[in-house]
Design a protein around this motif. Structure first.
Motif, short mmCIF file in Angstrom:
data_model
loop_
_atom_site.label_atom_id
_atom_site.label_comp_id
_atom_site.label_asym_id
_atom_site.label_seq_id
_atom_site.Cartn_x
_atom_site.Cartn_y
_atom_site.Cartn_z
N LYS A 1 -23.37 -6.52 -15.69
CA LYS A 1 -22.10 -6.36 -16.45
C LYS A 1 -21.67 -7.00 -17.53
O LYS A 1 -21.39 -6.65 -18.42
N TYR A 2 -22.26 -8.22 -17.43
CA TYR A 2 -21.81 -9.19 -18.78
C TYR A 2 -23.11 -9.35 -19.61
O TYR A 2 -22.80 -9.90 -20.66
N THR B 1 -25.12 -14.23 -20.94
CA THR B 1 -24.03 -14.92 -20.52
C THR B 1 -24.00 -15.54 -19.28
O THR B 1 -23.71 -16.73 -19.20
#
Length: 489
Positions: free
Chosen positions: A310-311, A315
């Motif tokens: 998702k990120y 990250t």
């Protein structure tokens, strides 16, 4: 209420990603299980050198350490051959099979068929084993970028790889120490070592064949094509340009190698002796800690995979390194503030210590999961940057640097203990704890990983392959492939 179908990554990003089913990923990454099976066997090679070939343990250690240099040197040349190959049998499966045959024959010779051969035969067989191992591992590592380009799936590839890398050695350790060792009088004799090889090699074959089932639909020539009109073959200069011009690769290597070096240092037996044998007073706790803290923390690898999808992997790696760094500082402060012998004597100190190690291991699991996806991103970025698809060269160039740097872990640990008086002798669990031992033990066990993560955080500042950047990279690759196909028509 009607169920709304979840938007795919291709639909959300406007990119046609290569997508695999979950079972294909799970089976493909069993190549990690195959590699870890051989790794578990080869950890016994020092005993084989001594028992089967009459080589002193000290000399065996020197020979095995020197072989890492040979491993690092041959990796780039093997990678160039693999990346240049374009056959009809599947690149990954073809070379993995060749590597497996070579390393299996060499392993069986080392442990079963060549007893009493002496130093020269041992070294020759071990070098042949390394050649097979390098071919197998480079080909196997190419599966990660090939199996999927979907940014939601790539971290899941890392999750499965992490699961096999942690679970297989643990299970095989039980097989060798709990099942096989007692069958041969509790000694690492020739019969016991032979039995291990005869059990482990067939297990590795099962892992390899299952990985072939998973990767076969993606192991096709079109998925290894360059996106340049030039027919120029992959060469040494491509490796040089990768090192010189690919900034994300440079930062990836700096991050991974610093973490690997710290891991190699803290895992040295003399460091465990300092921390668990002398300061805590129970050397057996090191094995218990490894099992108790590693197994549950695998859950965090799964969580990291979902969040990285998702990120972005960068990250997750940054957050995990920050968490790991903070926890390491807390662990150092905690251990300094107590008598560490209480950890093995009282429940509360033990629970706190185990809890800190559990969370630190969880952070390591998350970083490992992110790193697998990051290497695949580096491969695709290089394809976009240079027009050449170089998964083997990326893997081998990283391995080349890693072999030399991470081998310094033994040296760092040895120098560290020599600074506190262990010049001619090694630390023993019966030694009395002193302030100097406490300072050095905590530095090597918690401080070195902390330094590695700080270096990794600096590297990630200049690592530009974010979730958004990789969408741009994949769009560029797709557009250039479409242009080449149109020109060919």
């Amino acid at each position: 209420m009607a169920h709304t179908k979840r938007e795919t990554a291709s639909e959300a990003d406007g990119v046609q990603y290569r997508h695999s089913k979950w079972w294909q990923i799970a089976l493909t990454m069993m190549s990690n299980g195959m590699s870890m099976t051989f790794y578990s066997l080869i950890t016994l090679v020092s005993y084989a050198a001594n028992v089967n070939y009459g080589i002193a343990m000290g000399l065996a250690g020197v020979l095995l350490t020197g072989s890492r240099v040979f491993d690092g040197i041959i990796d780039p040349f093997i990678a160039l051959v693999i990346d240049r190959y374009s056959g009809k049998f599947g690149k990954i499966r073809f070379f993995t099979a060749i590597g497996w045959v070579i390393r299996s024959i060499a392993a069986l010779m080392l442990f079963v068929w060549a007893n009493g051969g002496g130093v020269v035969l041992f070294v020759a067989l071990y070098l042949i084993y390394i050649v097979g191992s390098s071919i197998c591992d480079i080909a196997g590592n190419m599966a990660s970028p090939i199996i999927t380009t979907d940014p939601r799936q790539r971290p899941i590839v890392g999750v499965w790889g992490t699961l096999y890398s942690y679970l297989v050695p643990m299970i095989l350790m039980v097989v060798s120490n709990v099942v096989l060792l007692p069958m041969f009088g509790g000694e690492y004799n020739a019969q016991m070592l032979s039995a291990c090889a005869l059990v482990y090699v067939p297990i590795s074959l099962v892992f390899m064949l299952l990985s072939f089932v998973g990767v076969k639909d993606m192991d096709k020539a079109e998925n290894f094509e360059n996106i340049t009109a030039s027919d120029e073959k992959v060469g040494i200069k491509d490796m040089w340009h990768l090192l010189k011009d690919n900034r994300p690769f440079q930062m990836y290597v700096l991050h991974c190698v610093s973490a690997k070096l710290s891991q190699q240092t803290m895992s040295q037996a003399i460091v465990s002796t300092l921390v668990f044998g002398i300061l805590i007073g129970n050397i057996g706790l090191s094995t218990i800690v490894s099992a108790v803290t590693s197994l549950p923390s695998i859950i965090f690898a799964v969580l990291a995979g979902k969040l990285a999808g998702k990120y972005g992997s960068r990250t997750i790696a940054i957050v995990s390194m920050i968490v790991g760094s903070v926890l390491s500082i807390v662990a150092i402060i905690y251990c300094y503030s107590i008598d560490m012998l209480s950890i093995s004597q009282s429940m509360v100190p033990m629970v706190i210590f185990f809890g800190l190690l559990f969370l630190i291991n969880a952070a390591k699991m998350c970083i490992t999961t992110a790193d697998t996806a990051m290497r695949s991103d580096v491969v695709d970025y290089e394809l976009s940057r240079s027009g050449k698809y170089l998964p083997g060269v990326v893997t081998a160039t990283y391995n080349f640097i890693d072999q030399f740097i991470s081998s310094l872990g033994t040296t760092i640990a040895a120098v560290g203990v020599s600074l506190i008086g262990y010049v001619n002798t090694a630390p023993q669990p019966t030694d009395a704890p002193t302030p100097e031992i406490k300072a050095m033990g905590l530095f090597l066990y918690f401080g070195i990983p902390l330094i590695g993560w700080v270096i990794g955080l600096v590297a990630m500042k200049f690592y530009t392959l974010t979730r958004v950047k990789m969408i741009e990279v994949q769009k560029d690759i797709n557009e250039r492939k479409a242009e080449l196909e149109a020109q060919a028509e």
